[in-house]
Design a protein around this motif. Sequence first.
Motif: not given
Length: 588
Positions: A88, A96, A135, A137, A194, A200
């Motif tokens: 991440s 994310d 979600h 990243s 998002h 995200q």
Amino acid sequence: MKVRKYFALLTVAILTAMAACQSPTKKDDQSIPNRKWWKEAVVYQIYPRSFKDSNGDGVGDLKGIISKLDYIKSLGVDVIWLNPIYASPNHDNGYDISDYRKIMKEFGTMADFDSLLNGMHRRGLKLVLDLVVNHTSSDHEWFKQSRSSRTNPYRHFYHWWPAEKGKPAKRYSYFDVDNNAWKYDSTTNAYYLHYFARSQPDLNWENPEVRKKIYSMMRYWFDKGIDGFRMDVIPFISKDTTFPPLPKKYHGNFLHYYANGPHLHQYLHEMNQKVLSHYDIMTVAEGAGVTSDEAMNFVDPKRQELNMLYNFEVMGLGLKGGEYRDLDSNGVSLVQFKKIYTKWDSVYGERGWGTIFLGNHDMPRMVTRWGNDSPEYRELSSKMLTTFLLTMHGTPYYYFGDELGMDNIKFDSISDYRDIETLHIYEHIKETGGDLQRFLNNEKMIARDNGRTPFQWDTTANAGFTSGTPWIKVNPNYKTVNEAVEEKDPNSTLNYFRKMVQFRKNNLIMVYGKYELLDQDNPNVYAYTRELNGRKMLILLNFTDHQADAHLPVNMKNAKQLIGNYSKTAEKENPLSLRPYEAKVYQL
Ligand code: TEU
Ligand code: CA
């Protein structure tokens, strides 16, 4: 050496708890239907970034956790839930994810993960990971492909709105400076969705290819041997992809809309059939936006979806909210607090199973939020809240550091904050010329970073968390509030937590017993009974800093106190009269 010390203490804790609890539990064992390990477990949540740094870079890591497994075991807990540990860029501290099958560089390697899991299993501890699949990243390969062209095979892995159709209907975002969940992307002249930060983007669950990839990733972790998933904002996954204007009834309550997507339960059932049902594991849904009327749809065993769901309702108590995240000047109403827990208990009266928690990485420290963090009452009120968590009906989720009585750090300056949420709201208020001081004052109480400061191990520099510079400041009270000091004190909040965990373990009535609220309008005392197979216990909790009485239709003549947070009994012992923040459990 260390191990032996922990076990010596553990034995003391067990013996104390056993002595405190006179009646054997054998009788309870029979005739309890639907017993499950995850119902009887105490879950301990660790925010890996802040637990223990092994290499001096200021960031907690997997090797750090490995080095503390004996400590964790000594608590008596059964399951460890780790916040995300996957690759991440860390805009939202691991929520994310850029690669679901890799370990975050700062946290270590896959080999470290394997030895962590192994070390846990050897000690009889189970491991639950965070599943973040609403979600990814924006650095995830899927999104890089998706945004590169309208005809890319990954295009429909995310939600795109072509700009030639005009502006998409308003959707609110959590961590966006403009509060707008649609971000324009010039590469393909389109907006992407998002619900959280711009970094995200929301996955498109309506696309079967996305679901296939996610199920396969889940199997990858289960095949490694993990014992469950905590599912991040899982109620948000399904979306009406025509993206109509937010229906009227959801104005002011967009969360509820997000949590009610058209195919949500179809997908959860599918996930159950394709993945979950093939393993002996546990699942818990983060319940943002889910009302008590809807909770059963997630956890009813007949529906074959998930095992548990968090109740979010209590999180809003004592807060007025709004742009500044104002506090309610009347504080938290205990009557309301009791009402909410009682209502949620009744949801699971017949089927399904609940959860109990008072803190996590999205919340301030439990003692500051629900107890009293003044020097006089910090320990007592921590122990009182611990008594609550471990005597309620539902699986307790206990947040690391609460066993020490850690409290809010209450930063004065925005430069001390690290959390994307606080930083973005601050930016927004600044850009719109609002009152920054008002916001900063409120954040001392409710900012998420209050619950994310490093674990306080000992009195050495940085509380023994790191030999380098910690990624976020250590609470200066670590000189007195720390594991090493509390380890030596039989009356510490730490040893009280151990005692309460053993008390729950030794009394199945605390897990399966029927819950009944007493004295519901009492604004000071939370009183309830738990009852199983003719056995009954009474729990009395004083939530105030003064003497308070419970008014109960209960004959206390033969009542016997089993456990409590004051070491000495009161001089004039009236069992229904409670000293400040006193917590007691009686056998009736
Ligand atoms: O939280 C999502 C959520 O529902 C929000 O209420 C969240 O609590 C936020 O803190 C608002 O104050 C989950 C995670 O627990 C959180 O840490 C992540 O930032 C978020 O999802 C995005 O993945
Ligand atoms: Ca480190």
